[in-house]
Motif scaffolding. Structure first.
Motif, PDB file in Angstrom:
ATOM      1  N   LEU A 100     -69.656  13.997  60.639  1.00  0.00           N
ATOM      2  CA  LEU A 100     -68.873  13.302  61.681  1.00  0.00           C
ATOM      3  C   LEU A 100     -69.545  11.840  61.551  1.00  0.00           C
ATOM      4  O   LEU A 100     -70.508  11.639  61.396  1.00  0.00           O
ATOM      5  CB  LEU A 100     -68.904  13.883  62.908  1.00  0.00           C
ATOM      6  CG  LEU A 100     -68.200  15.203  63.130  1.00  0.00           C
ATOM      7  CD1 LEU A 100     -68.244  15.588  64.622  1.00  0.00           C
ATOM      8  CD2 LEU A 100     -66.830  15.312  62.650  1.00  0.00           C
ATOM      9  N   PRO A 101     -68.867  10.859  61.757  1.00  0.00           N
ATOM     10  CA  PRO A 101     -67.303  10.910  61.860  1.00  0.00           C
ATOM     11  C   PRO A 101     -66.645  11.196  60.484  1.00  0.00           C
ATOM     12  O   PRO A 101     -67.130  10.729  59.518  1.00  0.00           O
ATOM     13  CB  PRO A 101     -66.812   9.511  62.247  1.00  0.00           C
ATOM     14  CG  PRO A 101     -67.941   8.500  61.647  1.00  0.00           C
ATOM     15  CD  PRO A 101     -69.311   9.326  61.862  1.00  0.00           C
ATOM     16  N   THR A 102     -65.151  11.738  60.571  1.00  0.00           N
ATOM     17  CA  THR A 102     -64.726  12.059  59.462  1.00  0.00           C
ATOM     18  C   THR A 102     -63.562  11.030  59.176  1.00  0.00           C
ATOM     19  O   THR A 102     -62.875  10.478  60.112  1.00  0.00           O
ATOM     20  CB  THR A 102     -64.047  13.624  59.528  1.00  0.00           C
ATOM     21  OG1 THR A 102     -64.815  14.486  60.033  1.00  0.00           O
ATOM     22  CG2 THR A 102     -63.233  13.798  58.125  1.00  0.00           C
ATOM     23  N   GLY A 133     -64.219  11.977  65.596  1.00  0.00           N
ATOM     24  CA  GLY A 133     -65.542  12.339  65.926  1.00  0.00           C
ATOM     25  C   GLY A 133     -66.344  11.330  66.559  1.00  0.00           C
ATOM     26  O   GLY A 133     -67.455  11.463  67.016  1.00  0.00           O
ATOM     27  N   SER A 134     -65.908  10.026  66.800  1.00  0.00           N
ATOM     28  CA  SER A 134     -66.477   9.122  67.319  1.00  0.00           C
ATOM     29  C   SER A 134     -65.799   8.403  68.582  1.00  0.00           C
ATOM     30  O   SER A 134     -64.557   8.225  68.634  1.00  0.00           O
ATOM     31  CB  SER A 134     -66.986   8.229  66.264  1.00  0.00           C
ATOM     32  OG  SER A 134     -67.415   6.754  67.279  1.00  0.00           O
ATOM     33  N   GLN A 135     -66.757   8.124  69.736  1.00  0.00           N
ATOM     34  CA  GLN A 135     -66.083   7.678  70.870  1.00  0.00           C
ATOM     35  C   GLN A 135     -66.760   6.315  70.956  1.00  0.00           C
ATOM     36  O   GLN A 135     -66.659   5.502  71.986  1.00  0.00           O
ATOM     37  CB  GLN A 135     -66.831   8.474  72.199  1.00  0.00           C
ATOM     38  CG  GLN A 135     -66.612   9.770  72.650  1.00  0.00           C
ATOM     39  CD  GLN A 135     -65.480   9.782  73.405  1.00  0.00           C
ATOM     40  OE1 GLN A 135     -64.624   9.228  73.426  1.00  0.00           O
ATOM     41  NE2 GLN A 135     -65.225  11.064  74.074  1.00  0.00           N
ATOM     42  N   ASP A 136     -67.265   5.805  69.992  1.00  0.00           N
ATOM     43  CA  ASP A 136     -67.894   4.363  69.946  1.00  0.00           C
ATOM     44  C   ASP A 136     -66.843   3.397  70.079  1.00  0.00           C
ATOM     45  O   ASP A 136     -65.859   3.392  68.843  1.00  0.00           O
ATOM     46  CB  ASP A 136     -68.815   4.291  68.875  1.00  0.00           C
ATOM     47  CG  ASP A 136     -69.615   2.771  68.831  1.00  0.00           C
ATOM     48  OD1 ASP A 136     -69.248   1.951  69.573  1.00  0.00           O
ATOM     49  OD2 ASP A 136     -70.555   3.042  67.973  1.00  0.00           O
ATOM     50  N   GLY A 285     -53.893   3.460  67.514  1.00  0.00           N
ATOM     51  CA  GLY A 285     -54.530   3.674  68.572  1.00  0.00           C
ATOM     52  C   GLY A 285     -55.593   4.765  68.889  1.00  0.00           C
ATOM     53  O   GLY A 285     -55.840   5.567  67.612  1.00  0.00           O
ATOM     54  N   ARG A 286     -56.182   5.004  69.944  1.00  0.00           N
ATOM     55  CA  ARG A 286     -57.009   6.114  70.117  1.00  0.00           C
ATOM     56  C   ARG A 286     -56.395   7.378  70.483  1.00  0.00           C
ATOM     57  O   ARG A 286     -55.292   7.242  71.357  1.00  0.00           O
ATOM     58  CB  ARG A 286     -58.290   5.763  71.021  1.00  0.00           C
ATOM     59  CG  ARG A 286     -59.176   6.805  71.148  1.00  0.00           C
ATOM     60  CD  ARG A 286     -60.599   6.088  71.865  1.00  0.00           C
ATOM     61  NE  ARG A 286     -61.524   5.671  70.837  1.00  0.00           N
ATOM     62  CZ  ARG A 286     -62.242   6.387  70.212  1.00  0.00           C
ATOM     63  NH1 ARG A 286     -62.134   7.549  70.406  1.00  0.00           N
ATOM     64  NH2 ARG A 286     -62.992   5.752  69.213  1.00  0.00           N
ATOM     65  N   TYR A 287     -56.879   8.646  70.327  1.00  0.00           N
ATOM     66  CA  TYR A 287     -56.122   9.927  70.652  1.00  0.00           C
ATOM     67  C   TYR A 287     -57.193  10.973  71.122  1.00  0.00           C
ATOM     68  O   TYR A 287     -57.280  11.545  70.000  1.00  0.00           O
ATOM     69  CB  TYR A 287     -54.975  10.187  69.750  1.00  0.00           C
ATOM     70  CG  TYR A 287     -55.392  10.350  68.265  1.00  0.00           C
ATOM     71  CD1 TYR A 287     -56.222  11.407  67.698  1.00  0.00           C
ATOM     72  CD2 TYR A 287     -54.905   9.232  67.292  1.00  0.00           C
ATOM     73  CE1 TYR A 287     -56.345  11.575  66.405  1.00  0.00           C
ATOM     74  CE2 TYR A 287     -55.518   9.190  66.182  1.00  0.00           C
ATOM     75  CZ  TYR A 287     -56.163  10.240  65.636  1.00  0.00           C
ATOM     76  OH  TYR A 287     -56.433  10.285  64.145  1.00  0.00           O
ATOM     77  N   ASN A 288     -57.815  10.780  72.045  1.00  0.00           N
ATOM     78  CA  ASN A 288     -58.871  11.705  72.324  1.00  0.00           C
ATOM     79  C   ASN A 288     -58.479  12.954  72.699  1.00  0.00           C
ATOM     80  O   ASN A 288     -59.404  14.048  72.602  1.00  0.00           O
ATOM     81  CB  ASN A 288     -59.589  11.161  73.576  1.00  0.00           C
ATOM     82  CG  ASN A 288     -60.556   9.838  72.974  1.00  0.00           C
ATOM     83  OD1 ASN A 288     -60.545   9.721  71.837  1.00  0.00           O
ATOM     84  ND2 ASN A 288     -61.250   9.259  73.756  1.00  0.00           N
ATOM     85  N   GLY A 289     -57.251  13.626  73.129  1.00  0.00           N
ATOM     86  CA  GLY A 289     -56.768  14.813  73.427  1.00  0.00           C
ATOM     87  C   GLY A 289     -56.033  15.428  72.087  1.00  0.00           C
ATOM     88  O   GLY A 289     -55.877  16.599  72.318  1.00  0.00           O
ATOM     89  N   LEU A 290     -55.768  14.664  71.212  1.00  0.00           N
ATOM     90  CA  LEU A 290     -54.857  15.415  70.002  1.00  0.00           C
ATOM     91  C   LEU A 290     -55.443  16.530  69.143  1.00  0.00           C
ATOM     92  O   LEU A 290     -54.703  17.542  69.149  1.00  0.00           O
ATOM     93  CB  LEU A 290     -54.060  14.289  69.257  1.00  0.00           C
ATOM     94  CG  LEU A 290     -53.203  14.701  68.236  1.00  0.00           C
ATOM     95  CD1 LEU A 290     -51.954  15.206  68.947  1.00  0.00           C
ATOM     96  CD2 LEU A 290     -52.958  13.681  67.408  1.00  0.00           C
ATOM     97  N   VAL A 291     -56.729  16.493  68.882  1.00  0.00           N
ATOM     98  CA  VAL A 291     -57.387  17.523  68.073  1.00  0.00           C
ATOM     99  C   VAL A 291     -57.136  18.928  68.907  1.00  0.00           C
ATOM    100  O   VAL A 291     -56.716  19.837  68.563  1.00  0.00           O
ATOM    101  CB  VAL A 291     -58.703  17.098  67.663  1.00  0.00           C
ATOM    102  CG1 VAL A 291     -59.353  18.265  66.912  1.00  0.00           C
ATOM    103  CG2 VAL A 291     -58.491  16.153  66.770  1.00  0.00           C
ATOM    104  N   GLY A 301     -60.392  10.720  68.588  1.00  0.00           N
ATOM    105  CA  GLY A 301     -59.777  10.559  67.177  1.00  0.00           C
ATOM    106  C   GLY A 301     -59.250   8.937  67.327  1.00  0.00           C
ATOM    107  O   GLY A 301     -58.874   8.717  68.628  1.00  0.00           O
ATOM    108  N   VAL A 302     -59.018   8.146  66.281  1.00  0.00           N
ATOM    109  CA  VAL A 302     -58.470   7.177  66.331  1.00  0.00           C
ATOM    110  C   VAL A 302     -57.938   6.471  64.991  1.00  0.00           C
ATOM    111  O   VAL A 302     -58.652   7.005  63.888  1.00  0.00           O
ATOM    112  CB  VAL A 302     -59.591   5.918  66.691  1.00  0.00           C
ATOM    113  CG1 VAL A 302     -60.602   5.862  66.151  1.00  0.00           C
ATOM    114  CG2 VAL A 302     -58.802   4.442  66.932  1.00  0.00           C
TER     115      VAL A 302
END
Ligand code: HAM
Length: 422
Positions: A100-102, A133-136, A285-291, A301-302
């Motif tokens: 990660l990140p992928t 895989g990254s929240q950065d 954009g970012r999608y932190n809940g989609l996976v 994810g973003v």
């Protein structure tokens, strides 16, 4: 009976495909530099994937999907966008267990049953990237930077990034309540689709095109006033990185994406064009809940999707010089049957050596063959008559300078190699 392409679709003819190849090559090159790898997923998926992934209150799911039952009575849908399929593949192949990140990218057709107009089609093409895989916040900025660098590498001018945060589902729920409270007294004045959205997805009212709805929406509360410390801090960081990267952006707190999966960062790439319709050349954009929504582990994810059809329209509108490779290195002109026969072998030799070459297949006279060479923009014409052939020679003419010289037939590959810089 004459047939035409279905409404909202178009053929890409050979001259135009050259532009597409060039755009695709730029995308591949930029992805290589940023360490993104290509993924290819099917053009249709189980309908449920998009209903869950894209969201059942979106225009896409409500009225734009090409959905059909196959002969096994499964409900399938032509992909209206790329993210859901990539997330499905990421989960299905347990790529989340890998390094990660992928970083993944894709390029291909998408399908939406929309009202066709300039820059809006029923089959269109996206170049998209997704990072898992990254929240950065630096990776949000990197995703935007990749998109910008791609658009700039094509020569598109005046592209701006509009950016907003759509926070978290909890904050959004609180903001929804406030929006409903604000819009309800104006309900009767709102456009029909805005009225329908009022209780289901009131944020979508904010990007209504209807003039009166727009006026009303201008006074609506801003999501930026509802952020908690974490969301506000995240948004600040993304902007800081964008400043550092010197990316021209404007904060637009009315920016609402047409898909439900976003959290935190939402953005669009807007080109400077006269025709307003096609000016949004991309969004993401970012999608932190989609996976997780699609059955995977908790995994941020973003990414973005860029509309290639719109980008090519924009390049044309801005009259950008597009470097297409259509030069012919050598046209072989023959006089007489023996020379004609020999030329078949000669072309094979030249092509194996890497040269782009052509000959006549229409039994043209010498004049006609020369004309064809000219029309096809040949750099050299190799003229082979019976006499030259007997002596083992050939005449080489440079069409740019008009210079002509006789060389040994055996030396033709070396001759062209010296004259034509690869
Ligand atoms: P989207 O905003 O729905 O996002 O589409 C991205 C881009 O595709 C648009 O900005 C536009 O340029 C182009 N596009 C969309 N619909 C059409 C159409 N009917 N005709 C021509 N071009 C069109 C997404 O699709 C998300 N999957 C982007 C994303 C990826 N977000 C995170 N990762």
């Amino acid at each position: 009976m004459s047939y035409r392409v279905p409404r909202g679709t178009f053929d890409i003819l050979p001259e135009e495909v050259k532009i597409w190849h060039w755009v695709e090559k730029q995308a591949q090159e930029i992805c290589r530099r940023y360490q993104y790898q290509e993924i290819r997923t099917p053009m249709f998926e189980h309908t449920e994937l998009f209903v869950r992934g894209v969201g059942d209150t979106t225009d896409i799911v409500e009225k734009e999907m090409y959905t059909f039952n196959d002969r096994g009575n499964r409900s399938l849908t032509l992909r209206p966008e790329g993210t859901a399929g990539v997330v499905r593949a990421f989960v299905e192949h347990k790529m989340y267990a890998g390094p990660l990140p992928t970083k993944l990218y894709y390029f291909g057709p998408m399908f939406r049953y929309e009202r066709p107009q300039a820059g809006r089609y029923r089959q269109f093409h996206q170049f998209g990237i997704e990072t898992f895989g990254s929240q950065d916040p630096a990776i949000d900025a990197e995703v935007i930077a990749l998109g910008m660098q791609f658009l700039e590498s094509l020569g598109l001018k005046g592209v701006k990034v509009e950016i907003n945060t759509v926070a978290t589902p909890e904050i959004r729920a609180r903001y929804f309540d406030k929006l409903i409270e604000y819009f309800t007294p104006f309900k009767e004045e709102l456009a029909k689709d805005a009225q329908n959205r009022l209780y289901r997805n009131p944020m979508r009212i904010l990007d209504s095109k209807d003039p009166r709805t727009k006026e009303i929406a201008a006074g609506a509360p801003s999501i930026l006033d509802f952020l908690d410390e974490e969301c506000a801090g995240y948004f600040e960081k993304v902007k800081e990185y964008l400043d550092l990267l010197e990316i021209p952006y404007v904060v637009n707190d009315r920016l609402v994406r047409g898909l439900d999966y976003y959290t935190h960062t939402a953005f669009e790439f807007v080109a400077d064009l006269s025709g307003a319709q096609a000016s949004t050349v991309g969004g993401g954009g970012r999608y932190n809940g989609l996976v997780q929504e699609i059955g995977g582990p908790e995994m941020p994810g973003v990414g973005f999707g860029l509309g290639i059809d719109r980008i090519i329209l924009a390049l044309k509108e801005q009259k950008v010089d597009i470097p297409v490779q259509d030069q012919l290195d050598c046209y072989v002109v023959t006089i007489g049957d023996k020379a004609k026969l020999y030329s078949v072998k000669l072309l094979k030799t030249l092509r194996e050596a890497g040269f782009v070459c052509e000959r006549d297949y229409l039994d043209r006279k010498v004049k006609g063959q020369m004309k064809a060479a000219d029309r096809e923009k040949a750099r050299f014409v190799a003229i082979l008559g019976e006499e030259e052939l007997e002596q083992g020679n050939i005449n080489m003419k440079c069409l740019e300078t008009g210079e002509q010289e006789q060389i040994s037939l055996d030396a033709i590959v070396d001759y062209l190699s010296n004259k034509i810089q690869p």
